[in-house]
Write a protein that holds these residues in place. Structure first.
Motif, PDB file in Angstrom:
ATOM      1  N   ASN A  80       8.093 -12.708  -7.111  1.00 30.59           N
ATOM      2  CA  ASN A  80       8.353 -11.417  -6.450  1.00 30.59           C
ATOM      3  C   ASN A  80       9.176 -10.491  -7.341  1.00 30.59           C
ATOM      4  O   ASN A  80       9.819 -10.916  -8.284  1.00 30.59           O
ATOM      5  N   ILE A 119       4.405  -6.795   5.657  1.00 27.57           N
ATOM      6  CA  ILE A 119       3.853  -6.184   4.440  1.00 27.57           C
ATOM      7  C   ILE A 119       4.889  -6.273   3.307  1.00 27.57           C
ATOM      8  O   ILE A 119       6.099  -6.257   3.549  1.00 27.57           O
ATOM      9  N   LEU A 120       4.424  -6.403   2.072  1.00 31.64           N
ATOM     10  CA  LEU A 120       5.330  -6.708   0.958  1.00 31.64           C
ATOM     11  C   LEU A 120       5.704  -5.502   0.106  1.00 31.64           C
ATOM     12  O   LEU A 120       6.652  -5.537  -0.655  1.00 31.64           O
ATOM     13  N   SER A 121       4.908  -4.463   0.189  1.00 25.72           N
ATOM     14  CA  SER A 121       5.147  -3.332  -0.716  1.00 25.72           C
ATOM     15  C   SER A 121       5.169  -2.048   0.098  1.00 25.72           C
ATOM     16  O   SER A 121       5.156  -2.076   1.325  1.00 25.72           O
ATOM     17  N   SER A 122       5.156  -0.938  -0.608  1.00 27.99           N
ATOM     18  CA  SER A 122       5.149   0.349   0.093  1.00 27.99           C
ATOM     19  C   SER A 122       3.749   0.702   0.583  1.00 27.99           C
ATOM     20  O   SER A 122       3.534   1.725   1.201  1.00 27.99           O
ATOM     21  N   LYS A 123       2.787  -0.161   0.262  1.00 27.24           N
ATOM     22  CA  LYS A 123       1.419   0.088   0.747  1.00 27.24           C
ATOM     23  C   LYS A 123       1.416   0.071   2.279  1.00 27.24           C
ATOM     24  O   LYS A 123       2.227  -0.604   2.916  1.00 27.24           O
ATOM     25  N   THR A 124       0.495   0.838   2.873  1.00 26.30           N
ATOM     26  CA  THR A 124       0.500   0.899   4.326  1.00 26.30           C
ATOM     27  C   THR A 124      -0.500  -0.058   4.971  1.00 26.30           C
ATOM     28  O   THR A 124      -0.422  -0.321   6.162  1.00 26.30           O
ATOM     29  N   ASN A 125      -1.459  -0.550   4.214  1.00 25.36           N
ATOM     30  CA  ASN A 125      -2.314  -1.561   4.851  1.00 25.36           C
ATOM     31  C   ASN A 125      -2.284  -2.886   4.095  1.00 25.36           C
ATOM     32  O   ASN A 125      -2.079  -2.929   2.869  1.00 25.36           O
ATOM     33  N   PHE A 126      -2.507  -3.957   4.867  1.00 28.90           N
ATOM     34  CA  PHE A 126      -2.376  -5.321   4.327  1.00 28.90           C
ATOM     35  C   PHE A 126      -3.386  -5.615   3.230  1.00 28.90           C
ATOM     36  O   PHE A 126      -3.081  -6.305   2.258  1.00 28.90           O
ATOM     37  N   GLU A 182      -4.816  -3.671   0.954  1.00 27.25           N
ATOM     38  CA  GLU A 182      -4.426  -3.139  -0.365  1.00 27.25           C
ATOM     39  C   GLU A 182      -3.221  -3.892  -0.894  1.00 27.25           C
ATOM     40  O   GLU A 182      -3.114  -4.167  -2.093  1.00 27.25           O
ATOM     41  N   ASP A 183      -2.287  -4.196   0.011  1.00 25.57           N
ATOM     42  CA  ASP A 183      -1.081  -4.921  -0.374  1.00 25.57           C
ATOM     43  C   ASP A 183      -1.456  -6.272  -1.010  1.00 25.57           C
ATOM     44  O   ASP A 183      -0.984  -6.636  -2.089  1.00 25.57           O
ATOM     45  N   GLN A 201      -0.792  -7.552  -4.810  1.00 27.37           N
ATOM     46  CA  GLN A 201       0.034  -8.740  -5.075  1.00 27.37           C
ATOM     47  C   GLN A 201      -0.750  -9.774  -5.884  1.00 27.37           C
ATOM     48  O   GLN A 201      -0.235 -10.378  -6.814  1.00 27.37           O
TER      49      GLN A 201
END
Ligand SMILES: Nc1ncnc2c1ncn2[C@@H]1O[C@H](COP(=O)(O)OP(=O)(O)O)[C@@H](O)[C@H]1O
Ligand SMILES: O=C(O)C1=C[C@@H](OP(=O)(O)O)[C@@H](O)[C@H](O)C1
Ligand SMILES: [Mg+2]
Length: 675
Positions: free
Chosen positions: A89, A141-148, A150-151, A155
Motif C-alpha cells: 500500500n 474503497i482504497l483510493s480517491s476513485k469513486t467506483n470499485f 476502477e479502484d 490497485q
C-alpha cells in the motif's frame, strides 16, 4: 511430508481467496489459521469501514496492521491470511515511509515464513467483489476513485509487481470457482518441496536433474527436493524471476546460453563467479535474494591430477569453459598457454590472467604435460581440435565435453598411452558443489557417476528407438503438410506421409512432397479406401512408381503386391503391409504373405489383438522373422505398440499430434520416449 517453514503467509489482491483458501490449507496441515483483517477488527472493536471512515482515512488502519503483522509472523505452525494491501500500500507513515514498504521489509526479514502470492485475473476479482455482500463493511474503497471497478484495476496494476518481489511462489486462483482442492494441493506441495531446475536452451539433454535426483534418492530426501529441466529461450531470460515464482525454484543450474545473462538478474555475485565472468549456479535465499555462483571452475579444479606443480598446461579454446579452467588454474598461470583460432582476438585473457596465448594451428604436444580441451570440437562431430600424433604416455588429456563420453581426442590420446580425464568428471564435480549449495547435504561421486551412466544408456536406447519410429502426417494438400512439419516433435527423425488424404494426388504433388521431406527418412503411403485408407486413385501404378523413385520407403498393400511391376531398381525400399482392423492374424495368413511378398524389404502386419495371448503371440513372431514390423491397433493395445518396438519390430508409427491419429490406438512420439 516435511515442512521446514515455521509458518505461511498468503498475500495478493482482494478477492483472490487469501482468507477462504488460507483456512482450508491450515485445516489440511493441522495448523492454526489467522486472518490479519479479523485480528485488526477484534483489536479495534470496529469494522474496517469504521476504522477507515468509509475508506477516507487509512492511516490508523495501516499502522495497526503493521504492528499486528509483525507479531503474527512470530507464530509457528500458522497460516496467516494478509489483507490485500499488506506489503504494497502507498499510505505514508508519520516518519515519511510508505507502510507498504515497511511491511514488505518486515515480511522479507521473516525468513522462516513461506510467502505465497495468490493471483486471480482482474475480471474475476471484479466479479467476485460484486457478488460479495459483506464487502461494504470489510473492503472500503482504497483510493480517491469513486467506483470499485476502477479502484481495483488501478490497485492491480500498481500492486502486482510489488507482491512478486515479496513472494516465494505464485499460485493461480482464477478458475477455482469453489473447487479449492487443487489449489490447496498445489500450495502444500510447494510448501513441502524445494524445486531446483536446470535452465537452458536447449536443455532436455542436461544430465543435472538425473544426477541430483539420484542423490536425493540415496540420501532419502526425495520428499524434500525435486529437480526439473526448464527450457527458457534467450528472449525470455529477463522473466527468470517470474519462472522462479511460478515453479517455486530455490536452486537454479544455468547452462548455455544463459550463464552471462543471469548475472544481471542476480542480487549478489560471488567473487569466483565474477572472475569466471559467468554464473552457472543460482541459490535463492529465504529472504528471496538470488546469489550467483560458479561451480564450473571447481569442477575443473577437482578433476585435475593432484600433482600439477611445475607442469606445463595447454588450454584449447577461449570461451566460457576456458575461462573456468583459467580460474581453476590461476596459481599455475605462469605455466599455462591458451590456444585459440586467432591469438590477436583474445588479448583480454592475457590481461586478466597473465597467461600466454597462441594459435591452435601452432600447437605442439611436446611442450606440454596437461592438455585440456575447452572448445566444443568433438561434441557434434568426430573431429579433434589438435594433432594427436605427438601425444604419448607422458601426457594427461582432459576433455570437458561429456557427450560423447569418449571424444576422438580422448580415444586417440588413450591409444597413445596418455592418461585421460572424461568430461563427466568435471560435470560431476561441479554438480557436487551445486548439490551442497542447494540442499546443505554432501553428494556422493559414485552415485552421480552411475546416474550418468544409466542416463547415457537410456538415451542410447531412446535414440535407437527413435530411429525406427515414423511420425505419421496427413493433409489435404502439400502446403498443409508443410505447415504441420514445422510443428511436429523436434525429436522426429522419420516421417510417414499419408498421401491418400491429398485430394486428386498428382505426380507433381509427389515431387513437391519429396522436396519438403528431404531432411527426413520417409515412408510414402497412399492407402486405398478398400484397404482402410482414404484414397481413390485412377493411376495408382504411376503414383507408386514415381514415389519409389523419390522416397526411402513405399508402402504397398499385400493384396496389390503381385500387381506392382518390378520396383527393385528404384530408390525406395518396399514395405508390404497387411491390415486387419478387427482381428489377429493367423499363422496360415502370415505364411501366405511371406510366400507372396518375397521381394518386400519389410513385412508390416497391422492387426488388432483380442487378448493377452494374442499380444504374446505377436511379440514371439518378432523373434521368428527378422524383417517383420508389428503394429498393434486398438485403444487397448497402446502399450503393446510400444512393446513391439522394444522387442524388435522393424518399424513403429506415431501420431504427429494428440488430436490427429491415423490409426486406432496410435500414440505420440513422446509416449514412446516416456515409456
Ligand atoms: N475460488 C473462488 N471461487 C468463487 N468465489 C471465490 C473464490 N475465492 C474467493 N471467492 C469469493 O471472493 C471473495 C473473497 O474471498 P476471500 O477468501 O475473502 O479473499 P481475500 O481474503 O483474498 O480477499 C469472497 O466473496 C469469496 O466468496
Ligand atoms: O487491498 C487492501 O488494501 C485491503 C484489503 C482487505 O483485505 P482482503 O484482501 O482480504 O480483501 C482489507 O485488508 C482492507 O480492506 C484493505
Ligand atoms: Mg481476506
Amino acid at each position: 511430508m516435511s515442512i521446514k517453514w515455521a509458518n505461511i503467509a498468503l498475500i495478493g489482491m482482494r478477492c483472490t481467496g487469501k482468507s477462504g483458501i488460507g483456512k482450508e490449507v491450515a485445516r489440511k496441515l493441522g495448523w492454526e489459521f489467522v486472518d490479519l483483517d479479523e485480528e485488526i477488527i477484534a483489536f479495534c472493536g470496529k469494522t474496517i469501514d469504521e476504522i477507515t471512515k468509509s475508506g477516507q482515512n487509512w492511516h490508523d488502519f495501516r499502522e495497526i496492521e503493521t504492528k499486528i503483522l509483525e507479531k503474527l509472523l512470530l507464530r509457528e505452525k500458522c497460516v496467516i491470511s494478509c489483507g490485500g494491501g499488506v506489503g504494497v500500500n502507498d499510505i505514508v507513515s508519520k516518519n515519511g515511509d510508505e507502510y507498504g514498504e515497511i511491511q514488505a521489509q518486515i515480511l522479507k526479514n521473516a525468513d522462516k515464513t513461506f510467502k505465497i502470492l495468490l493471483h486471480s485475473d482482474i475480471n474475476v476479482i471484479i466479479k467476485r467483489f460484486k457478488n460479495d455482500v459483506k464487502n461494504l463493511a470489510n473492503r472500503p474503497i482504497l483510493s480517491s476513485k469513486t467506483n470499485f471497478e476502477e479502484d481495483l484495476v488501478m490497485q492491480n496494476f500498481y500492486r502486482t509487481p510489488k507482491y512478486k518481489k515479496i513472494a516465494h511462489t505464485i499460485v493461480e486462483t482464477s478458475d477455482a470457482e469453489w473447487n479449492f482442492s487443487k489449489i490447496i494441493a498445489e500450495i502444500i506441495q510447494k510448501t513441502s518441496i524445494k524445486t531446483n531446475a536446470v535452465i537452458g536452451h536447449p536443455v532436455k539433454h542436461s544430465m543435472s536433474p538425473h544426477i541430483h535426483q539420484a542423490c536425493y534418492q540415496k540420501l532419502a530426501i526425495k520428499s524434500e527436493f525435486s529437480f526439473i529441466h526448464l527450457e527458457i529461450k534467450p528472449m525470455e531470460i529477463e522473466k527468470l524471476r517470474d519462472y522462479i515464482l511460478q515453479y517455486n525454484l530455490w536452486g537454479i543450474s544455468v547452462t548455455t546460453p544463459h550463464k552471462d545473462a543471469v548475472m544481471k538478474i542476480c542480487d549478489k555475485i560471488d567473487d569466483f563467479a565474477k572472475k569466471c565472468n559467468a554464473v552457472n549456479t543460482i541459490v535463492r535465499t529465504a529472504k528471496n535474494e538470488l546469489i550467483g555462483y560458479n561451480t564450473d571452475y571447481i569442477g575443473v579444479f577437482n578433476s585435475l591430477p593432484s600433482e600439477i606443480e611445475g607442469k606445463k598446461i595447454a588450454i584449447l579454446g577461449a570461451g566460457g569453459a576456458a575461462r573456468a579452467c583459467l580460474v581453476a588454474l590461476e596459481k599455475h598461470a605462469i605455466n599455462t598457454t591458451v590456444f585459440v583460432r586467432d591469438a590477436r582476438k583474445s588479448s583480454d585473457l592475457i590481461d586478466s590472467f597473465s597467461v600466454q596465448i597462441a594459435n591452435i594451428a601452432d600447437f605442439n604436444a611436446d611442450f606440454f604435460d596437461i592438455i585440456i580441451n575447452a572448445t566444443s570440437c568433438g561434441h557434434k562431430s568426430e573431429e579433434c581440435p589438435i594433432d594427436t600424433s605427438k601425444i604419448s604416455d607422458k601426457h594427461t588429456v582432459f576433455d570437458l565435453i561429456y557427450s560423447p563420453l569418449y571424444t576422438k581426442l580422448l580415444c586417440d590420446s588413450q591409444k597413445n598411452g596418455a592418461k585421460i580425464i572424461l568430461g563427466t568428471q568435471m560435470l560431476i564435480n561441479q554438480a557436487m558443489r551445486q548439490f551442497e549449495l542447494y540442499t546443505g547435504y554432501f553428494a556422493d561421486f559414485k552415485t552421480m557417476e552411475s546416474a550418468i551412466n544409466t542416463e547415457i544408456l537410456r538415451q542410447n536406447e531412446v535414440s535407437k528407438m527413435l530411429s525406427r519410429i515414423f511420425v505419421s502426417i496427413f493433409g489435404h494438400g502439400v502446403e498443409e503438410i508443410a505447415k504441420k512439419l514445422d510443428l511436429i516433435d523436434k525429436n522426429a527423425q522419420n516421417i510417414e506421409i499419408r498421401a491418400d488424404y491429398i485430394e486428386n494426388l498428382s505426380l507433381f504433388d509427389i515431387e513437391n512432397l519429396a522436396q519438403i521431406m528431404s531432411k527426413y527418412r520417409t515412408i510414402f503411403t497412399a492407402r486405398k479406401k478398400e484397404h482402410g485408407g482414404n484414397g481413390r486413385f485412377k493411376n495408382y501404378d504411376e503414383i507408386m512408381k514415381k514415389a519409389a523413385s523419390l522416397f526411402d520407403f513405399i508402402d504397398i498393400d499385400v493384396s496389390d503386391f503381385a500387381l506392382m511391376g518390378d520396383l527393385s531398381s528404384q530408390k525406395a525400399k518396399i514395405i508390404a503391409s497387411y491390415h486387419d482392423f478387427n482381428d489377429m492374424i493367423s499363422q496360415e495368413k502370415l505364411d501366405e504373405i511371406y510366400e507372396n511378398c518375397k521381394k518386400a524389404d519389410i513385412i508390416k502386419i497391422a492387426i488388432t489383438p483380442q487378448s493377452t495371448k494374442d499380444c504374446i503371440k505377436c511379440l514371439s513372431l518378432l523373434e521368428k522373422y527378422d524383417n517383420l514390423a508389428i503394429i498393434a491397433m486398438g485403444e487397448n493395445c497402446k502399450s503393446m505398440r510400444i512393446d513391439a518396438l522394444k522387442y524388435g519390430s522393424k518399424l513403429a508409427f506415431a501420431a504427429a499430434f494428440e488430436s490427429e491419429k491415423t490409426a486406432p490406438g496410435q500414440v505420440t512420439l513422446n509416449d514412446y520416449v516416456i515409456y
